[in-house]
Design a protein around this motif. Sequence first.
Motif, PDB file in Angstrom:
ATOM      1  N   GLY A  79       0.697  -0.985   0.217  1.00  0.00           N
ATOM      2  CA  GLY A  79      -0.207   0.044  -0.105  1.00  0.00           C
ATOM      3  C   GLY A  79       0.874   1.274  -0.278  1.00  0.00           C
ATOM      4  O   GLY A  79       0.132   2.489  -0.195  1.00  0.00           O
ATOM      5  N   GLN A  80       2.500   1.749   0.320  1.00  0.00           N
ATOM      6  CA  GLN A  80       3.069   2.234   0.153  1.00  0.00           C
ATOM      7  C   GLN A  80       2.725   3.029  -1.148  1.00  0.00           C
ATOM      8  O   GLN A  80       3.293   4.532  -1.467  1.00  0.00           O
ATOM      9  N   ALA A  81       2.584   2.547  -2.145  1.00  0.00           N
ATOM     10  CA  ALA A  81       2.637   2.802  -3.631  1.00  0.00           C
ATOM     11  C   ALA A  81       1.538   3.941  -3.543  1.00  0.00           C
ATOM     12  O   ALA A  81       1.852   5.330  -4.597  1.00  0.00           O
ATOM     13  N   TYR A  82       0.291   4.124  -2.540  1.00  0.00           N
ATOM     14  CA  TYR A  82      -0.612   4.883  -2.578  1.00  0.00           C
ATOM     15  C   TYR A  82       0.372   6.707  -1.903  1.00  0.00           C
ATOM     16  O   TYR A  82      -0.255   7.528  -2.255  1.00  0.00           O
ATOM     17  N   ALA A  83       1.381   6.480  -1.254  1.00  0.00           N
ATOM     18  CA  ALA A  83       2.316   7.473  -0.727  1.00  0.00           C
ATOM     19  C   ALA A  83       3.316   7.613  -1.422  1.00  0.00           C
ATOM     20  O   ALA A  83       4.126   8.311  -0.955  1.00  0.00           O
ATOM     21  N   PHE A  84       3.710   6.849  -2.802  1.00  0.00           N
ATOM     22  CA  PHE A  84       4.546   7.687  -3.836  1.00  0.00           C
ATOM     23  C   PHE A  84       4.597   9.124  -3.612  1.00  0.00           C
ATOM     24  O   PHE A  84       6.328   9.385  -4.087  1.00  0.00           O
ATOM     25  N   SER A  85       3.418   9.828  -4.082  1.00  0.00           N
ATOM     26  CA  SER A  85       3.570  11.146  -4.825  1.00  0.00           C
ATOM     27  C   SER A  85       5.166  12.156  -3.846  1.00  0.00           C
ATOM     28  O   SER A  85       5.813  13.473  -4.109  1.00  0.00           O
ATOM     29  N   VAL A  86       4.797  11.286  -2.248  1.00  0.00           N
ATOM     30  CA  VAL A  86       5.664  12.196  -1.242  1.00  0.00           C
ATOM     31  C   VAL A  86       7.506  12.339  -2.016  1.00  0.00           C
ATOM     32  O   VAL A  86       8.386  13.255  -1.422  1.00  0.00           O
ATOM     33  N   PHE A  87       7.794  11.071  -2.413  1.00  0.00           N
ATOM     34  CA  PHE A  87       9.437  11.273  -3.364  1.00  0.00           C
ATOM     35  C   PHE A  87       8.952  11.752  -4.803  1.00  0.00           C
ATOM     36  O   PHE A  87       9.966  12.171  -5.548  1.00  0.00           O
ATOM     37  N   ASN A  88       7.815  12.475  -5.156  1.00  0.00           N
ATOM     38  CA  ASN A  88       8.400  13.744  -6.600  1.00  0.00           C
ATOM     39  C   ASN A  88       8.571  14.595  -6.376  1.00  0.00           C
ATOM     40  O   ASN A  88       9.895  15.653  -7.426  1.00  0.00           O
ATOM     41  N   GLY A 125      -5.705  -3.049   4.497  1.00  0.00           N
ATOM     42  CA  GLY A 125      -4.621  -2.863   4.592  1.00  0.00           C
ATOM     43  C   GLY A 125      -3.258  -2.470   3.597  1.00  0.00           C
ATOM     44  O   GLY A 125      -2.675  -1.361   3.390  1.00  0.00           O
ATOM     45  N   PHE A 126      -4.443  -2.473   1.997  1.00  0.00           N
ATOM     46  CA  PHE A 126      -3.466  -1.643   0.943  1.00  0.00           C
ATOM     47  C   PHE A 126      -4.097  -0.255   1.283  1.00  0.00           C
ATOM     48  O   PHE A 126      -2.907   0.187   0.418  1.00  0.00           O
ATOM     49  N   GLY A 127      -4.680   0.104   1.057  1.00  0.00           N
ATOM     50  CA  GLY A 127      -5.198   1.593   1.440  1.00  0.00           C
ATOM     51  C   GLY A 127      -4.458   2.254   2.155  1.00  0.00           C
ATOM     52  O   GLY A 127      -3.994   3.383   3.029  1.00  0.00           O
ATOM     53  N   ALA A 174      -0.144   3.560   3.267  1.00  0.00           N
ATOM     54  CA  ALA A 174      -0.052   5.616   3.043  1.00  0.00           C
ATOM     55  C   ALA A 174       0.889   5.770   4.093  1.00  0.00           C
ATOM     56  O   ALA A 174       1.320   6.731   4.564  1.00  0.00           O
ATOM     57  N   MET A 175      -0.206   4.814   5.239  1.00  0.00           N
ATOM     58  CA  MET A 175      -0.564   5.667   6.389  1.00  0.00           C
ATOM     59  C   MET A 175       0.783   5.925   6.799  1.00  0.00           C
ATOM     60  O   MET A 175       1.100   6.878   8.127  1.00  0.00           O
ATOM     61  N   ILE A 176       1.650   4.704   6.767  1.00  0.00           N
ATOM     62  CA  ILE A 176       2.784   4.144   7.227  1.00  0.00           C
ATOM     63  C   ILE A 176       3.852   4.979   6.409  1.00  0.00           C
ATOM     64  O   ILE A 176       4.682   5.504   7.137  1.00  0.00           O
ATOM     65  N   GLY A 177       3.747   4.790   5.170  1.00  0.00           N
ATOM     66  CA  GLY A 177       4.543   4.525   3.972  1.00  0.00           C
ATOM     67  C   GLY A 177       5.043   6.138   4.291  1.00  0.00           C
ATOM     68  O   GLY A 177       6.063   7.125   3.780  1.00  0.00           O
ATOM     69  N   ALA A 178       3.998   7.267   3.977  1.00  0.00           N
ATOM     70  CA  ALA A 178       4.457   8.688   3.809  1.00  0.00           C
ATOM     71  C   ALA A 178       4.677   9.184   5.039  1.00  0.00           C
ATOM     72  O   ALA A 178       6.337   9.567   4.803  1.00  0.00           O
ATOM     73  N   PRO A 179       4.527   9.187   6.585  1.00  0.00           N
ATOM     74  CA  PRO A 179       5.512   9.606   7.365  1.00  0.00           C
ATOM     75  C   PRO A 179       6.695   9.363   7.064  1.00  0.00           C
ATOM     76  O   PRO A 179       8.051  10.128   7.794  1.00  0.00           O
ATOM     77  N   LEU A 180       6.461   7.734   6.923  1.00  0.00           N
ATOM     78  CA  LEU A 180       8.034   7.009   6.799  1.00  0.00           C
ATOM     79  C   LEU A 180       9.482   7.195   6.516  1.00  0.00           C
ATOM     80  O   LEU A 180      10.736   7.856   6.388  1.00  0.00           O
ATOM     81  N   ALA A 181       8.539   7.881   4.422  1.00  0.00           N
ATOM     82  CA  ALA A 181       9.347   8.267   3.842  1.00  0.00           C
ATOM     83  C   ALA A 181       9.605   9.552   3.763  1.00  0.00           C
ATOM     84  O   ALA A 181      11.156   9.892   4.079  1.00  0.00           O
TER      85      ALA A 181
END
Length: 461
Positions: A32-41, A161-163, A166-173
């Motif tokens: 589900g981290q895929a939904y947080a990929f925008s923070v890398f852009n 979980g997939f949704g 990003a709740m974990i992936g965005a702040p972690l990234a």
Amino acid sequence: MSFFAKQTIVAQPGFNRWLVPPAALSVHLCIGQAYAFSVFNEPLSRAVGIGAATPEDWKLTTLGWIFSLAIVFLGLSAAVGGKWLEKVGPRLTMFVAACCFGGGFWVAALGVQLHEIGLLYLGYGVLGGIGLGLGYVSPVSTLIKWFPDRRGMATGMAIMGFGGGAMIGAPLAVWLMTHFKSATSVGVAETFMTMGSLYFLSMTIGALAIRIPPPDWRPPGWTPPTVRHKMITDKHVHIDQALKTPQFYLLWLVLCLNVTAGIGVLGQASVMIQEMFKGRVDAAAAAGFVGLLSLFNMVGRFFWSSASDYLGRKQTYFVFFAIGALLYGTVPTSGGAGNLPLFVVLYALIMSMYGGGFATIPAYLADIFGTMYVGGIHGRLLTAWSTAGVLGPVLVNYLREYQIGQGVAKGDAYNVTMYIMAGILVLGFIANLAIRPVHEKHHMKHDEFEELDGVYPADDH
């Protein structure tokens, strides 16, 4: 390889079926981290200049294809791997997903280090996308078989979980990029390496923990209802025969249109809110917004799919399309008025129904085609997600570029797109309206059942 064999993971008598959802979540929370990929852009757009973008840096339109490729290969790998999943079982499929997803991060890290966009496309887009697809479908059919009494809730438990990834992936990234940032690096390569390692470990643990029910297994005390709803079959349709039915293509349209309306916006959520509310929302707050959308995406998946057990799948999709169109039509008004709280609320509701659509579709497929091949059919239907993964970002990114080129302010460049998304949901409403039960000529006869692992699949109806 016997450790990964399907026969090895058949649950023993007395196994607690509630141990299966955590195994599914350990995979879906990662991919589900895929939904947080925008923070890398934004950091990737200045990977060379570090402090500010230079002519050698990648443009946002170039970077947008990383996310789109990942979604394309998610659908393609799910379509191809779905039938393989039914043959080899979820443990091997989930482990291969872990290798692809974690390894994709490592290849992408090399691409950032060498400033080769092709390696980012290959790593996160192709390998990561394959990991996404295999990891996405692996637990779904297993959970449907463990929870025949609550199909919607079962798929919601996995797919929420997939949704929520990003709740974990965005702040972690964001935290990792800040930690690794230096005068010579924006910290993305190091972050990719770290996250790839963490995700590989978590997904492997899920693969080791997964179990499948024995043939003829039913929940204690549960008996199949004797009276069935006309939209819930007690028959089975073969995975290849499903492609010959109009229902498959109508459901394909339902999923594609629902996803197109949300995925492009979600992929650029961080940049969008910063541009629409310039000076009021910084990068950290935008990451929080992405995390909030992820939370509603996650909760919506469980809430709406569970509600579909009572409302019915068709009626639930009517809610998604009708109310979703109204919400999208209201977004430009909230942005034009500078009403940030209303903007956030609108998108939170939109994302809850967007996520709910993902979680409800496997149960919808089981209702229409039966449960025997639902994993494989679900995998093939996810090509709709691949299509939407291109259409949605292209609509948002390129319409934005065109309007800015015509002199439209960045904060207003998304308005036309929102009205187009509302129209797309109206088309989805019509497609859902046309869905009917599968004609009996497509049902499998008793003598046509394929023998799997020495036993005939149980009819859980």
